[in-house]
Write a protein that holds these residues in place. Sequence first.
Motif, mmCIF file in Angstrom:
data_model
loop_
_atom_site.group_PDB
_atom_site.id
_atom_site.type_symbol
_atom_site.label_atom_id
_atom_site.label_comp_id
_atom_site.label_asym_id
_atom_site.label_seq_id
_atom_site.Cartn_x
_atom_site.Cartn_y
_atom_site.Cartn_z
ATOM 1 N N ASP B 47 49.526 40.405 49.770
ATOM 2 C CA ASP B 47 48.350 41.136 49.409
ATOM 3 C C ASP B 47 47.176 40.271 49.537
ATOM 4 O OD1 ASP B 47 49.983 43.427 49.485
ATOM 5 O OD2 ASP B 47 50.450 43.082 47.307
ATOM 6 N N ALA B 48 46.029 40.998 49.714
ATOM 7 C CA ALA B 48 44.648 40.062 49.552
ATOM 8 C C ALA B 48 44.532 39.977 48.129
ATOM 9 C CB ALA B 48 43.823 41.217 50.171
ATOM 10 N N ASP B 49 44.163 38.716 47.770
ATOM 11 C CA ASP B 49 43.714 38.603 46.202
ATOM 12 C C ASP B 49 42.329 38.158 46.087
ATOM 13 O OD1 ASP B 49 43.863 35.725 46.680
ATOM 14 O OD2 ASP B 49 45.433 35.440 45.248
ATOM 15 N N ALA B 154 40.236 43.215 47.629
ATOM 16 C CA ALA B 154 41.523 42.726 46.790
ATOM 17 C C ALA B 154 42.476 43.611 46.365
ATOM 18 C CB ALA B 154 41.022 42.010 45.401
#
Lengths: 654, 654
Positions: B47-49, B154
């Motif tokens: 996942d994009a953080d 995000a």
Amino acid sequence: MTDRKEFRDLSDPDEARDAIASLDLAPDPEEVPLAEARGRVLAERIDADLDVPGFDRASMDGYAVRARDTFGADETDPAVLELAGTVHAGEEPAVEVGEGQAAEISTGAVMPAGADSVVMVERTDERDDGEAVAVRTAVAPGDHVMLAGADVAAGERALGPGTRLTAREIGLLSALGVESVPVRGEPTVGIVSTGDELVRPGDELDSAAGQIYDVNSYTVAAAVAEAGGDPELYPHAGDDYEEMERVLRTAAEECDLVLSSGSTSASAVDVIYEVIEERGELLVHGVAVKPGKPMLVGRLDVSEPRSDGSEDERSESSGDSAYVGLPGYPVSALTIFRTFVAPAIRQAAGVPEPATATVEARMATEERYGEGRMRMMPVGLTETGDEEDDLLAYVVDKGSGATTSLVEADGVVEVPADTAYVAEGETVEVQLFSPDVRPPTVLGVGEDDPALARLLDALDRPRYLSVGSREGLRRLRDGVPDFAVTSGESGDDRGVEATELGSYERDWGLVVSAGNPEGISGLADLADRDLRFVNRGSDSGLRTSLGDALADLADERGVTRHDLVDAIDGFELAAKAHESPARKVAGGQADAGLGLRATAEKLDLGFVPVGTETVRVLANPDRESKPGVRELAAALDDELDAVLSDLAGFGREP
Amino acid sequence: MTDRKEFRDLSDPDEARDAIASLDLAPDPEEVPLAEARGRVLAERIDADLDVPGFDRASMDGYAVRARDTFGADETDPAVLELAGTVHAGEEPAVEVGEGQAAEISTGAVMPAGADSVVMVERTDERDDGEAVAVRTAVAPGDHVMLAGADVAAGERALGPGTRLTAREIGLLSALGVESVPVRGEPTVGIVSTGDELVRPGDELDSAAGQIYDVNSYTVAAAVAEAGGDPELYPHAGDDYEEMERVLRTAAEECDLVLSSGSTSASAVDVIYEVIEERGELLVHGVAVKPGKPMLVGRLDVSEPRSDGSEDERSESSGDSAYVGLPGYPVSALTIFRTFVAPAIRQAAGVPEPATATVEARMATEERYGEGRMRMMPVGLTETGDEEDDLLAYVVDKGSGATTSLVEADGVVEVPADTAYVAEGETVEVQLFSPDVRPPTVLGVGEDDPALARLLDALDRPRYLSVGSREGLRRLRDGVPDFAVTSGESGDDRGVEATELGSYERDWGLVVSAGNPEGISGLADLADRDLRFVNRGSDSGLRTSLGDALADLADERGVTRHDLVDAIDGFELAAKAHESPARKVAGGQADAGLGLRATAEKLDLGFVPVGTETVRVLANPDRESKPGVRELAAALDDELDAVLSDLAGFGREP
């Protein structure tokens, strides 16, 4: 503005191809150990310089005999031969087979002198306690013997130049005892990303100072390796002339080809332009192709010897390095690399284009053009499931600055400058971004939802585009995706034919700071108090649910929904993803954000519940039998409960 | 003979597949740097953080403004704004844009506070020596601005588990600033070749002692790497129990899977059989498949900790290693590996079967079977040239001991046990030996000739089978090859329709020791004196020319050709390749050999000329337009003179 170089005399794409083809990227051949030769390309013909096998060899377990001694023997009247000894594989025969004699022999063993054939053990019986053997069949001279050189004879052409070495060629070279092989060199490709704002992945990013991670260096490096080159990363060059010149010169000295990828800032491109013109030759400046107009092709001179005294691995005859400047946006850079540069690297490495580098597909929708330059149109692929090879291509147009296009598109379609439109259903050739790219097993579109994201983990190779519930339904109606996901009322009454595969509920409301310090109790506070709110976009189902709840509140108060909305600070501030408003709250930029209970819990924030909405997974009715859709249906049956129980505020409908 | 294990209870192929599938080869996931992640498979969802971009960003070069200030502006009535400063990419804005103000901004730069949109530089003019700017268009809030998180937000799902990392996924991970990624481990595969007679390529070979080069170790290692495994070679094990046990135990401790390939000696197989039964478990012993009957499947226990104290890289939960015993002959070993083992390695590595691993082809000839076990039939492929994908498959049957089958066959066709025959023209699925295998561009058959071997170097990907002139013509008549090469009279009057692409002449005669110490003057000496002769096989055109010359000599003498031939010691000793008789002479095993002047010169031997014969290159008339045939014709036009001038005794017809 500073003076800017303009790309006025655009070359046409074929001129750019010719210019790159005119550059010499081919390194000298090299010698590699056989154990490391897989995938390499032979630089020379290999002739056998020994016989394989190197000796007359038994090809069966049995007895080595003189064929003449077995003539007339059969099951009822065996020939009984005296046993003269034994020959094992890997030893020099200590026996000689005389008339009336036989020697026990293993497969692969050297034929003993005197013997000219082998009788299979199955056609023999031991006699006299192993002193003799009865042979129950006649054999001819040469039977079950592989003569020296019968497999490969010394002097035979074994493999030609240009042969790609796979397991089987390595097998033949092993049989010939070859220790190392002359192979085509892999062109060394230097990669220079330019731009003061670039930070290498893994390093700290200062977003306030406009820094972004460098996408092109690793992307282009991977693409270079896929094309058979040996990528070498150089430090980022800013847009200072001295620094740029130093980096490009170093790369040119060490590499067969230097690739720069322009930063998005035009001034760096101008500096490169200047360096190439002064330290080399610019052959092409600007190409009539979209995207990719600012592409450069040229040559960098390497006149002085290298200062560190190390050996130059490049061709000694070549005093310069080839140079190509790629556009700065990642999709543009990869597209231009794939179309113009990869063929030159493959050519230099002697590697053919992989059979999987292009696929045919049908256009999902009509596309129109009117720009008069060649268009490299990024497309995503999806299988209709009717026939195995029936691929649909749909245009991915997120703007060339979007890195997500990299994974949402699978390749590009080259549309010539004089093409006005490509019709729906027309067959197009898609150049895949990488030969390993394969279309997703299932394509979904719609609402951004954490339960769905986890369900997708159970599928083989899904693609999901979070375009929101409304846009998802629209695309489902157009027939491109396999399924759409909607939430709340946004999925209703839109006349889209679909089969519901499953559904579940999620709690939504206002995500607020931990402990709810502002004491926010509901939507009314947003309108009545001085609170900063962050919303979702109007395609989001969550936004529709919010709108409905505000309409109810407006009715209650006897005002219009418009008046109510106008009073909310930030109602028009639409954040992209379902977590985005909550992250604004976490970052202190907002007091409340539209979001899910699960998100508040994940980010350790407070939550003010407003409602519960239903998430529906809807299949394209034409695709229900497609394996990826069946896999999704199975995941909804088997995995959904586990996924829901793991997320706060998610559950089955009561 | 010693007691032999017999493979009596053969498993059927599906049982063998199930047994291999039941073994656990999957290593633990590992973390690799992004720069080395190409081709690997994600072990977890990413996942994009962070937001991409991390700030509101100008997407054009121009001026950051408040949109409201441009309302109503057009070409004739521009809005003139005060210039408040400049923002470059990669720096924190030092200006704020107030009402009636603008800031110069570069693409990619951070939007300064106060501004909500960008006007393209092309729609502006500087005023007042750069103190102000005239804006000739109206913009809306958000125009030419990419909002923070608009590309990736995000919390969004970026990539799912099981994703193969190609250039584009590496691009997205770069944008997210990811330094290293969790990927599926590559199963470590230990390779143990067994047999006392094996010598590793590059080492000295003692042919008299029956030594041969180890073909399987490097071949299987390359195939393991192609399937996504990490091959590890172990020293050869002989057929000593203690040694075999030690090698297999070491390999089992260090690897997820151990592959042995049986030597051709059956006793080593027996020893392995014993080791596996005592130190592990044998699940399958013998499979009803040809070739591959002696295949073993089992498990090796690793009960004791490793003695060297080093870390075990394999899954900690697994105390044992999977084991598969491959047949000894290289083609059999590769076939069984490809069919049974590679899928298990791919499964463990999380890598899909390459799209190019199988192709469809039509059978060139009918084949009959009657053995009641599954047959893995090796086939070569050739394109007919009519349609791009019209492949012909022809059976390659040189005996499984021949390593040349590795490069003369392209893959195998799986023929079920109950299939009695495959018809000519029937469509079959060919499992390629390696995904990189591609059919030759042109297939030739016929006479072994050094000029031809050099001409082939000029072609892209030719295959040439030196089957002799007669057999070459026979195959050309059957329509499989693209061209045949004949020499001498053997090519005449056989009623084969063909187009001559070119021809040349070569001097033939007797190759004798350097300086001709025996003073041999011609063919008559062979019959009249006590000389050891080595001939070529009867399919060779050279042999036909010799026969014709001997017939003339017999006529002269008034004897039969048979009488003359009977008097020649070694007339029936047929060597395989055109250099083979000369090499026997060089090795002192013969006084004279049938051969070419060019060969005598190459090997520094003497030559007694007998005649000159014509070599003809004949095209299959149905294939003249095939690109590979056109390439051959061009090489005959362009390269032949250079090739002929380089070879002694070769030339154009006078």
